[in-house]
Design an enzyme around this catalytic site. Structure first.
Site: not given
Ligand code: FAS
Ligand code: PHB
Length: 389
Positions: A72, A292, A296, A384
């Site tokens: 994009h 979100p 980031k 961004y």
């Molecule tokens: P993660 O949370 O992805 O991974 C952590 C891992 O550790 C998981 O697999 C979990 O099972 C494991 N874990 C946890 N506790 C444990 C334990 N006790 N023992 C062993 N393993 C354990 N970011 C964006 O940029 N855009 C978005 O739209 C967006 N939407 C999101 C929506 C939701 C509902 C959430 C919660 C987050 C969102 N995020 C978004 C942020 C998300 O993308 C995170 O930044 C990203 O998953 C970070 O990756 P990790 O640090 O690997 O953490």
């Molecule tokens: C997406 O899930 O596509 C998403 C979420 C947050 C953003 C941009 C894209 O800021």
């Protein structure tokens, strides 16, 4: 079991870190409490910064991302009838890649076996031990059997609710937090996107975001009160509200369809300092959370592990302790810039329950300024697309 680096968490941070270490011949093992399918079932981020796509390319794992992802050149800020285009490619010379976190995770998982990256799923009751020593270890139960992994370093990539951050003594750690008085209701549907680029909308009813996963799969969000429940939002009501908040032009291009996934996520800004204590380093959501709005979260996890893998490689290859010692400060400098940008865009594009007429005038004035200033648009664009490492 003994290894050089034991990683807790097989999300994007843990998987990227594990691959970056294995690519340099450093032994690493990842443990996660859930199954691989459960990790893949989480619908999360959608936009990758250049930093993140460069890491996938460096690992030689970017082929599907470049084949199926959508590069994009810009995105849009909508405020009623007004649509402000932020030309990130024209202003920064870089693009972002629309490619779901689920797909990034899948690519990293699929490549793990052939690259000697062991991932132990179903690792319950993970506990960290002796993190202030040079011989830390983790224990966990797998299929009812107590297991132990000894390592030189432990890397907490276990997200916001994992045990790693908790293992750092309260006397050492400091948290910084801002909880927002609303959440995001997200819907994933196999319908074409309403626009070829993302639209972030500020409407009197609240924030909305039109995003996508491909040209046939869309991802939308609306701001909802914290006490709203999924059952309050049947698909039709959500599609109606998206049409109102995104404005008449986008609304005329919205294709409705059944939700493949629908969820409500709370929004918070959170940072834990330091990101290293003894032989334990934190990366990703284990150390910080961003709303979100600025896309980031996943990308900060990637930049953390870019710094962390470099520090670990220097330690094991060059017996260089300095990079390990400097990891926390280096990662936090970039974390706080992303925290600021995510907070700024959240304040600009959402309607706050306790905000008044003055606050709304300030939002309008800021949007007017962005619409009229290349300098303001460039500032947004370079944040961004991702600040340099
Ligand atoms: P993660 O949370 O992805 O991974 C952590 C891992 O550790 C998981 O697999 C979990 O099972 C494991 N874990 C946890 N506790 C444990 C334990 N006790 N023992 C062993 N393993 C354990 N970011 C964006 O940029 N855009 C978005 O739209 C967006 N939407 C999101 C929506 C939701 C509902 C959430 C919660 C987050 C969102 N995020 C978004 C942020 C998300 O993308 C995170 O930044 C990203 O998953 C970070 O990756 P990790 O640090 O690997 O953490
Ligand atoms: C997406 O899930 O596509 C998403 C979420 C947050 C953003 C941009 C894209 O800021």
């Amino acid at each position: 079991m003994k290894t050089q680096v034991a990683i807790i968490g097989a999300g994007p941070a843990g998987l990227l870190l594990g691959h970056l270490l294995r690519a340099e011949g450093i032994e690493a093992v990842i443990v996660d409490r859930v199954s691989a399918d459960y990790v893949l079932g989480r619908i999360r981020a959608g936009v990758l910064e250049r930093t993140t796509t460069d890491l996938m390319d460096r690992l030689g794992l970017g082929e599907r991302m470049h084949a199926e992802g959508l590069p994009h050149d810009g995105f849009n800020l909508a405020d009623g009838e007004r649509l402000i285009h932020i030309d990130i490619a024209g202003l920064t010379g870089k693009q972002v890649m629309v490619y779901g976190q689920t797909e990034v995770t899948r690519d990293l998982m699929d490549a793990a076996p052939e690259r000697g990256l062991q991932i132990i799923y179903g690792a319950e009751n993970v506990a960290l031990h002796d993190i202030e020593s040079d011989a830390p270890y983790i224990t966990f139960t797998k299929d009812g059997t107590e297991q132990r992994i000894d390592a030189r370093f432990l890397c907490g990539c276990d997200g916001f609710h994992g045990p790693s951050r908790q293992a750092i003594p309260a006397s050492i750690g400091q948290t910084f937090e801002k909880v927002y008085p609303f959440g995001w209701l997200g819907i994933l549907a196999d319908v074409p996107p309403c626009n070829h680029e993302l639209i972030y909308a500020n409407h009197a009813h609240g924030f909305a975001l039109a995003s996508m996963r491909s040209m046939t799969r869309s991802r939308y969000y609306i701001q909802v009160p914290l006490d709203d429940r999924l059952e309050d939002w049947p698909d039709d009501r959500l599609w109606d509200e998206l049409a109102v908040r995104l404005g008449p032009n986008a609304a005329s291009h919205i294709t409705r369809g059944p939700a493949l996934e629908k969820s409500i996520a709370p929004l918070r800004s959170f940072v834990f300092e330091p990101m290293r204590h003894g032989s334990l380093m934190l990366a990703g959501d284990a150390a910080h959370i961003v709303p979100p709005t600025g896309a980031k979260g996943l990308n900060l996890a990637a930049s953390d592990v870019a710094y962390l893998s470099d520090a670990l490689i220097r330690y094991f290859r060059l017996a260089d302790n300095d990079a390990i010692a400097g990891y926390s400060d280096k990662a936090l400098a970039r974390v706080w810039k992303s925290e600021r940008f995510s907070w700024q865009l959240t304040m600009l594009m959402h309607r706050f329950p306790d905000s008044g007429a003055f606050d709304r005038r300030v939002q309008v004035a800021e949007l007017d300024y962005i619409a009229s200033s290349v300098a303001a648009q460039t500032s947004i664009a370079e944040n961004y697309v991702g600040l340099p490492l």
